[in-house]
Scaffold this motif. Structure first.
Motif, PDB file in Angstrom:
ATOM      1  N   UNK A  64       0.837  -1.208   0.000  1.00  0.00           N
ATOM      2  CA  UNK A  64       0.000   0.000   0.000  1.00  0.00           C
ATOM      3  C   UNK A  64       0.866   1.250   0.000  1.00  0.00           C
ATOM      4  N   UNK A  65       1.956   1.206   0.747  1.00  0.00           N
ATOM      5  CA  UNK A  65       2.881   2.343   0.779  1.00  0.00           C
ATOM      6  C   UNK A  65       3.494   2.587  -0.600  1.00  0.00           C
ATOM      7  N   UNK A  66       3.825   1.504  -1.315  1.00  0.00           N
ATOM      8  CA  UNK A  66       4.369   1.647  -2.671  1.00  0.00           C
ATOM      9  C   UNK A  66       3.360   2.340  -3.581  1.00  0.00           C
ATOM     10  N   UNK A  67       2.107   1.919  -3.504  1.00  0.00           N
ATOM     11  CA  UNK A  67       1.073   2.534  -4.343  1.00  0.00           C
ATOM     12  C   UNK A  67       0.918   4.012  -4.026  1.00  0.00           C
ATOM     13  N   UNK A  78      -0.040  -4.043 -11.614  1.00  0.00           N
ATOM     14  CA  UNK A  78      -0.521  -5.414 -11.459  1.00  0.00           C
ATOM     15  C   UNK A  78       0.289  -6.156 -10.397  1.00  0.00           C
ATOM     16  N   UNK A  79       1.582  -5.921 -10.352  1.00  0.00           N
ATOM     17  CA  UNK A  79       2.423  -6.580  -9.349  1.00  0.00           C
ATOM     18  C   UNK A  79       1.961  -6.220  -7.946  1.00  0.00           C
ATOM     19  N   UNK A  80       1.745  -4.944  -7.709  1.00  0.00           N
ATOM     20  CA  UNK A  80       1.390  -4.493  -6.358  1.00  0.00           C
ATOM     21  C   UNK A  80      -0.017  -4.951  -5.983  1.00  0.00           C
ATOM     22  N   UNK A  81      -0.965  -4.805  -6.909  1.00  0.00           N
ATOM     23  CA  UNK A  81      -2.338  -5.219  -6.622  1.00  0.00           C
ATOM     24  C   UNK A  81      -2.411  -6.737  -6.430  1.00  0.00           C
TER      25      UNK A  81
END
Length: 220
Positions: A64-67, A78-81
């Protein structure tokens, strides 16, 4: 900045692999505890689930912090989700391994699985262990072939799950109601463990292609 972002995405993958390895260990130990009535192993699995949950929570916060900071798009998004959705399935798989171990703890020192179903449960457990090992490989490699193998093994688990119901519903089944409940629940735990692995395989396919293999994941 781009190099830092790529390092962060690599860290997401590393953490997913670490969680999947913990899940693999948990299902191995829960399988052993179920068939050996080893209450110490059962307790170890139950205690380790807290660590899996903590790893999942940490990864979710990190993703979430990356997003929030990087505003990823396309495959990076797509990687993060996908990591958020995969971690939820891994957390549930850890819970299911704990549930299997809990059956051993509750019935100690008695055997959980009666002789008529012992081999069926051994086969289901071995399949779940294989699936867990393949899941680690899948998260490391993103191999479509590995995902396909997971789905094939899930079909075998489903067939064994049906066999359990056939046995407990047959006229020859004379076990106490507590044993019947344990067998139905235990079989369901094994079956759902495999289902969640299939769900992760679908998400990894989405990560690789941007498309779902089915409209909806059955394990969710």
């Amino acid at each position: 900045m781009r190099e830092v972002f790529q390092q962060e995405l690599a860290e997401v993958q590393t953490r997913l692999v670490s969680i999947s390895e913990a899940v693999e260990t948990a299902i191995k130990l829960s399988h052993e505890a179920l068939h050996s009535s080893d209450v110490q192993l059962a307790e170890k699995v139950i205690a380790s689930d807290v660590n899996i949950d903590e790893q999942v929570d940490s990864l979710d916060e990190y993703s979430i912090d990356i997003m929030a900071r990087q505003g990823p798009v396309a495959r990076d998004l797509r990687i993060v989700v996908s990591s958020l959705r995969i971690s939820a399935s891994l957390e549930r798989m850890g819970d299911l391994a704990r549930h299997i171990a809990t059956l051993s703890r509750y019935r100690f020192p008695e055997e959980v699985v009666p002789g008529t179903l012992a081999e069926t449960f051994r086969e289901m457990g071995q399949l779940d262990i294989q699936i867990a090992g393949l899941l680690v490989e899948l998260l490391k490699t993103e191999s479509v072939d590995v995902g396909d193998r997971i789905r094939q093994l899930d079909d075998e688990v489903d067939a064994l799950h049906q066999r359990v119901f056939d046995v407990v519903l047959s006229d020859d089944w004379n076990e106490p109601s507590t044993v019947t409940v344990d067998m139905v629940l235990g079989s369901r735990y094994h079956e759902r463990f495999a289902d969640h692995a299939v769900s992760i395989a679908k998400k990894m396919n989405y990560l690789a292609t941007g498309e779902w293999t089915e409209a909806e994941d059955d394990a969710e």
